[in-house]
Design a protein around this motif. Structure first.
Motif, PDB file in Angstrom:
ATOM      1  N   UNK A 466       0.828  -1.217   0.000  1.00 32.86           N
ATOM      2  CA  UNK A 466       0.000   0.000   0.000  1.00 32.86           C
ATOM      3  C   UNK A 466       0.864   1.271   0.000  1.00 32.86           C
ATOM      4  N   UNK A 467       1.645   1.500  -1.030  1.00 35.23           N
ATOM      5  CA  UNK A 467       2.547   2.660  -1.022  1.00 35.23           C
ATOM      6  C   UNK A 467       1.832   3.984  -0.819  1.00 35.23           C
ATOM      7  N   UNK A 468       0.578   4.075  -1.248  1.00 33.31           N
ATOM      8  CA  UNK A 468      -0.174   5.315  -1.063  1.00 33.31           C
ATOM      9  C   UNK A 468      -0.476   5.599   0.406  1.00 33.31           C
ATOM     10  N   UNK A 469      -0.317   4.570   1.266  1.00 31.96           N
ATOM     11  CA  UNK A 469      -0.587   4.739   2.693  1.00 31.96           C
ATOM     12  C   UNK A 469       0.672   4.531   3.536  1.00 31.96           C
ATOM     13  N   UNK A 470       1.834   4.677   2.942  1.00 30.84           N
ATOM     14  CA  UNK A 470       3.094   4.382   3.635  1.00 30.84           C
ATOM     15  C   UNK A 470       3.250   5.176   4.936  1.00 30.84           C
ATOM     16  N   UNK A 471       2.654   6.362   5.003  1.00 30.84           N
ATOM     17  CA  UNK A 471       2.776   7.177   6.217  1.00 30.84           C
ATOM     18  C   UNK A 471       2.197   6.465   7.440  1.00 30.84           C
ATOM     19  N   UNK A 472       1.247   5.550   7.231  1.00 30.48           N
ATOM     20  CA  UNK A 472       0.631   4.827   8.343  1.00 30.48           C
ATOM     21  C   UNK A 472       1.557   3.738   8.898  1.00 30.48           C
ATOM     22  N   UNK A 473       2.669   3.499   8.235  1.00 27.25           N
ATOM     23  CA  UNK A 473       3.640   2.518   8.704  1.00 27.25           C
ATOM     24  C   UNK A 473       4.890   3.184   9.265  1.00 27.25           C
ATOM     25  N   UNK A 474       4.872   4.503   9.379  1.00 21.83           N
ATOM     26  CA  UNK A 474       6.062   5.222   9.834  1.00 21.83           C
ATOM     27  C   UNK A 474       6.234   5.098  11.347  1.00 21.83           C
ATOM     28  N   UNK A 475       7.449   5.421  11.814  1.00 20.48           N
ATOM     29  CA  UNK A 475       7.689   5.486  13.252  1.00 20.48           C
ATOM     30  C   UNK A 475       6.737   6.491  13.893  1.00 20.48           C
ATOM     31  N   UNK A 476       6.287   6.254  15.108  1.00 20.25           N
ATOM     32  CA  UNK A 476       5.358   7.181  15.749  1.00 20.25           C
ATOM     33  C   UNK A 476       6.004   8.538  16.006  1.00 20.25           C
ATOM     34  N   UNK A 477       5.239   9.608  15.939  1.00 24.79           N
ATOM     35  CA  UNK A 477       5.782  10.942  16.220  1.00 24.79           C
ATOM     36  C   UNK A 477       6.120  11.083  17.706  1.00 24.79           C
ATOM     37  N   UNK A 478       6.884  12.103  18.029  1.00 16.84           N
ATOM     38  CA  UNK A 478       7.315  12.309  19.418  1.00 16.84           C
ATOM     39  C   UNK A 478       6.136  12.447  20.367  1.00 16.84           C
ATOM     40  N   UNK A 479       5.075  13.130  19.929  1.00 14.39           N
ATOM     41  CA  UNK A 479       3.950  13.363  20.841  1.00 14.39           C
ATOM     42  C   UNK A 479       3.249  12.061  21.230  1.00 14.39           C
ATOM     43  N   UNK A 480       3.427  11.009  20.427  1.00 13.25           N
ATOM     44  CA  UNK A 480       2.754   9.746  20.711  1.00 13.25           C
ATOM     45  C   UNK A 480       3.272   9.093  21.988  1.00 13.25           C
ATOM     46  N   UNK A 481       4.500   9.425  22.385  1.00 15.61           N
ATOM     47  CA  UNK A 481       5.073   8.808  23.589  1.00 15.61           C
ATOM     48  C   UNK A 481       4.338   9.235  24.849  1.00 15.61           C
ATOM     49  N   UNK A 482       3.537  10.284  24.768  1.00 21.07           N
ATOM     50  CA  UNK A 482       2.817  10.776  25.943  1.00 21.07           C
ATOM     51  C   UNK A 482       1.412  10.198  26.054  1.00 21.07           C
ATOM     52  N   UNK A 483       0.995   9.400  25.079  1.00 19.70           N
ATOM     53  CA  UNK A 483      -0.345   8.821  25.130  1.00 19.70           C
ATOM     54  C   UNK A 483      -0.417   7.761  26.227  1.00 19.70           C
TER      55      UNK A 483
END
Length: 489
Positions: A466-483
């Motif tokens: 799904x190359x059109x959705x590759x962003x959904x497989x990226x490393x989580x952003x920094x703000x995600x560590x606070x969830x």
């Protein structure tokens, strides 16, 4: 006007004695709206997408299909290892079951109002947690992991008090059965062996008829459930899934992933990771899940003892857990690394796996991306595989492990291309990371449900590029560590 499921529902559970449940209707919610609908789940029970809008009042619990006999089931359980006594469907109501080519499928409202088992609860679910359950149920099914399914998700602006005021939602979820380990514990601790036998006979007849012919059918039932649970734990571990609340009342008698609450998928690899903020002691950490699965099987065995009445026989059933888990975990790890299970390499392979997890933990490598990108590494080209190497701070440590891995690959007949394709069929590129769910939740709270639909579409095909959705497989952003995710829902 006819409703979806009119005159299509049976309710085998309602044929049990009245002590097993309370019949009641869902509590309506004002101004409902459809949030999401799973075509894949709908197809399992013979519904098509066109029936989604027509079924809104059913999905929210404002209308009951003709022939349905809604009920809430009673059960008990151990919560965080402590006997909690009577629990039950505090915010779940069973519509009934529908026959399918693959067997019966029960439908259940979650969040449709108070029941006699709500204790101090309001019987509601909130949009936030309902989105998470809807998406993860369908994501796990696409990963090939046994799970309850999510048919529909409907919302209402009616306020529900949690830490703050949130809005209400109802998930229509499906499973062949919602009977739990705690369903058996309930009758054992109430010292009602007659009821215990009725439940066990019901489960055997409906789901395990072949076991009825065994000399000791109740011990056979324990063995079957123990092995199903062991395999499920291995499947969870293999994709980095953490349930978060493995109480015995959340354990399916069919070996399904049940009751999605504060779940999570491993990101930076840490065996001690706790996905449930409420679990301060770490009982349900990633590393503990396999042994907790075993502990829960012991709790089930204790509940079944009046029927088995033979401690060595029950122990023999329980003793099948560890070898079943080990065999399934070994099979899955070999597949994830693109290796054949060669008996003479068994000991060396276990050491290779242990070394892999050690270097992953030391570097906090992303679990999903590590296994997915490992497929790019080639047997004879040390320059290939830069994407997986980039996940490691200590490149020398990673290079040392890959040297061992490449030596092992020399014993494989498959080409790099064939091995890569095989690995990509078992190592997902897309999982429901917490931050992805959070983005969808925040948009949905503003009545924008497009991200839920997009995520559902992506997660339906977790192994595709799904190359059109590759962003959904990226490393989580920094703000995600606070969830943080807790039992509050």
């Amino acid at each position: 006007m006819s409703l979806p499921l009119d005159n299509k529902l049976d309710n085998s559970y309602a044929a049990l004695p009245p002590a097993f449940y309370t019949r009641l209707m869902p509590t309506p919610l004002p101004a409902p709206y459809l949030v999401a609908y799973s075509d894949d789940a709908a197809q399992l029970i013979g519904l098509d997408a066109a029936q989604a809008a027509a079924g809104l009042d059913v999905w929210i619990g404002n209308a009951v299909p003709q022939g349905a006999t809604p009920l809430a089931a009673v059960y008990s359980g151990h919560q965080f290892g402590v006997w909690a006594g009577q629990l039950g469907d505090g915010r779940a109501i069973l519509l009934g079951d529908i026959a399918t080519p693959h067997g019966p499928m029960e439908l259940q409202w979650k969040g449709a109002g108070q029941t006699p088992y709500s204790r101090m609860g309001d019987g509601r679910a909130v949009l936030r947690s309902s989105i998470r359950e809807f998406l993860c149920s369908e994501a796990m099914a696409a990963l090939g992991i046994p799970t309850s399914r999510a048919l529909a998700l409907a919302g209402s602006d009616q306020g529900v008090m949690r830490e703050t005021v949130e809005t209400a939602a109802v998930v229509v979820r499906m499973a062949p059965s919602f009977v739990r380990f705690g369903s058996f514990e309930h009758w054992y601790y109430r010292k009602q062996p007659e009821q215990l036998k009725i439940l066990a006979d019901y489960v055997l007849a409906r789901f395990f008829p072949a076991l009825q012919a065994e000399a000791q059918p109740y011990a056979a039932l324990l063995r079957e459930v123990t092995q199903r649970t062991a395999r499920l734990m291995a499947q969870w571990q293999s994709v980095g899934f953490m349930h978060g609340v493995m109480n015995t009342d959340n354990m399916s008698i069919l070996g399904l992933t049940l009751d999605y609450g504060p779940f999570g998928f491993m990101e930076s690899f840490d065996p001690g990771h706790i996905c449930n903020h409420t679990d301060q002691q770490g009982r349900y950490s990633y590393a503990n899940q396999p042994q907790i699965g075993h502990w829960n099987c012991y709790a089930l065995a204790q509940a079944l003892m009046p029927l088995i009445d033979d401690v060595p026989l029950a122990q023999a059933a329980l003793d099948s857990y560890q070898p079943t888990f080990a065999a399934e975990m070994d099979r899955l790890l070999h597949a994830k690394l693109g290796l054949s299970q060669i008996p003479e390499h068994a000991d060396a392979d276990r050491k290779l796996f242990d070394a892999m997890f050690e270097v992953m933990e030391a570097n906090g490598a992303d679990f999903t991306l590590f296994f997915r990108n490992l497929s790019q590494l080639q047997r004879d080209d040390a320059g290939a595989g830069s994407a997986v190497r980039d996940l490691f701070i200590d490149r020398a440590a990673f290079d040392g492990w890959t040297q061992q891995y490449r030596v092992r690959l020399q014993h494989e007949a498959a080409s790099d291309t064939a091995r890569s394709a095989a690995m990509n069929r078992v190592n997902p590129k897309y999982v429901l990371r917490n931050y992805l769910a959070q983005v969808a939740i925040e948009k949905a709270q503003n009545k924008d449900f497009s991200e839920i639909e997009r995520l559902l579409s992506v997660l339906r095909h977790p192994y595709d590029e799904q190359p059109e959705h590759a962003a959904y497989a990226a490393l989580p952003p920094d703000w995600a560590s606070h969830l943080e995710v807790s039992c509050s829902s």
